[in-house]
Design an enzyme around this catalytic site. Structure first.
Site, PDB file in Angstrom:
ATOM      1  N   SER A 230      -9.305   9.815  -8.294  1.00  0.00           N
ATOM      2  CA  SER A 230      -8.161   9.049  -8.795  1.00  0.00           C
ATOM      3  C   SER A 230      -7.322   9.960  -9.673  1.00  0.00           C
ATOM      4  O   SER A 230      -7.820  10.909 -10.279  1.00  0.00           O
ATOM      5  CB  SER A 230      -8.648   7.845  -9.616  1.00  0.00           C
TER       6      SER A 230
ATOM      7  N   TYR B 113     -13.941   4.733 -16.690  1.00  0.00           N
ATOM      8  CA  TYR B 113     -13.431   4.903 -15.326  1.00  0.00           C
ATOM      9  C   TYR B 113     -12.845   6.297 -15.141  1.00  0.00           C
ATOM     10  O   TYR B 113     -13.149   6.986 -14.152  1.00  0.00           O
ATOM     11  CB  TYR B 113     -12.383   3.836 -15.020  1.00  0.00           C
TER      12      TYR B 113
END
Length: 257
Positions: free
Chosen positions: A137, A150
């Protein structure tokens, strides 16, 4: 016929990548936790391919399921592509995530990906061909408020993939990383059930099908990284050069989760 294994294939980007690979003639092994959703993907991909898609129901937060999948990779006659797409996020302040939630996110986003990448690399080295695509990501490059864990998991995926690429540099096995920003999928229903963050990034939301096509294109037009959208890739470059100013702007723009 070439074979591709895709995790996180029951929905979102994984589903789209699996579909495009099927259209390209790959025999598929798809992995997901939701049996009904995964079966729907199987039915869809079977319409594009004479070779029936194999589906494996697995909870990749569980070591036993991961090890069974490692065994499956070892038993495959051939493995040409592995797409590690399984993952999720929880967008909460650092002090609202407990130990179990943190461990779970690392299990799903990092540990299983490392195990499957290792098994895939070993398989591909023996056959002297193959391509591993790990989905990380842009959050792994630009951490934002309420994504401490995350972002850490995705940074780990990027670092692991980069090191793996270097270790395989003298072999025919390729390693690519996809670093997407927000994608128009069900991801945010888990990550931020308030809906506020999704609204704040609506203008830069990625189309899952378009991103999947770009991802599969890496198999014929190799790149070490695919960073999308372009504006967030540019933001990362600015972040690297001007970190103090970027910290200030990131707090102002993305503290909406």
């Amino acid at each position: 016929m070439k074979t591709a294994l895709v995790t996180g294939a029951s929905s979102g980007l994984g589903k789209e990548i699996a579909t495009i690979l099927a259209m390209a003639g790959y025999r598929l092994v798809i992995v997901g936790r939701n049996a009904d959703s995964l079966n729907d993907v199987k039915q869809l991909t079977d319409t594009y391919n004479q070779q029936s898609t194999e589906m494996i129901i697995a909870d990749l937060s569980q070591k036993e399921d991961v090890m069974k999948l490692v065994e499956k990779i070892e038993q495959l006659e051939q493995l040409d592509v592995t797409v590690n797409c399984a993952g999720y996020g929880l967008f909460k302040p650092y002090d609202e995530l407990d130990y179990d939630q943190t461990e779970q996110m690392f299990r799903v986003n990092v540990f299983q990906l490392m195990a499957l990448s290792q098994a895939s690399a070993n398989k591909m080295l023996k056959q002297q061909s193959g391509h591993i695509i790990n989905v990380a990501s842009i959050a792994g490059k630009i951490a934002t408020p309420k994504t401490a864990v995350y972002s850490a998991t995705k940074s780990a995926v990027i670092s692991y993939s980069n090191a793996l690429r270097l270790e395989l540099a003298d072999s025919p096995v390729k390693v690519s990383v996809i670093n997407p920003g927000p994608i128009q999928t069900n991801f945010f229903k888990v990550a931020d059930n308030s809906g506020e963050y999704e609204k704040s990034v609506q203008m830069i939301m990625l189309d899952a099908t378009k991103l999947a096509k770009e991802s599969v294109r890496l198999l014929t037009h190799y790149k070490r990284e695919l960073n999308r959208p372009y504006i967030m890739h540019a933001a990362h470059l600015i972040y690297t050069v001007f970190p103090t100013v970027s910290d200030f702007l990131t707090v102002k723009l993305f503290n909406k989760k």
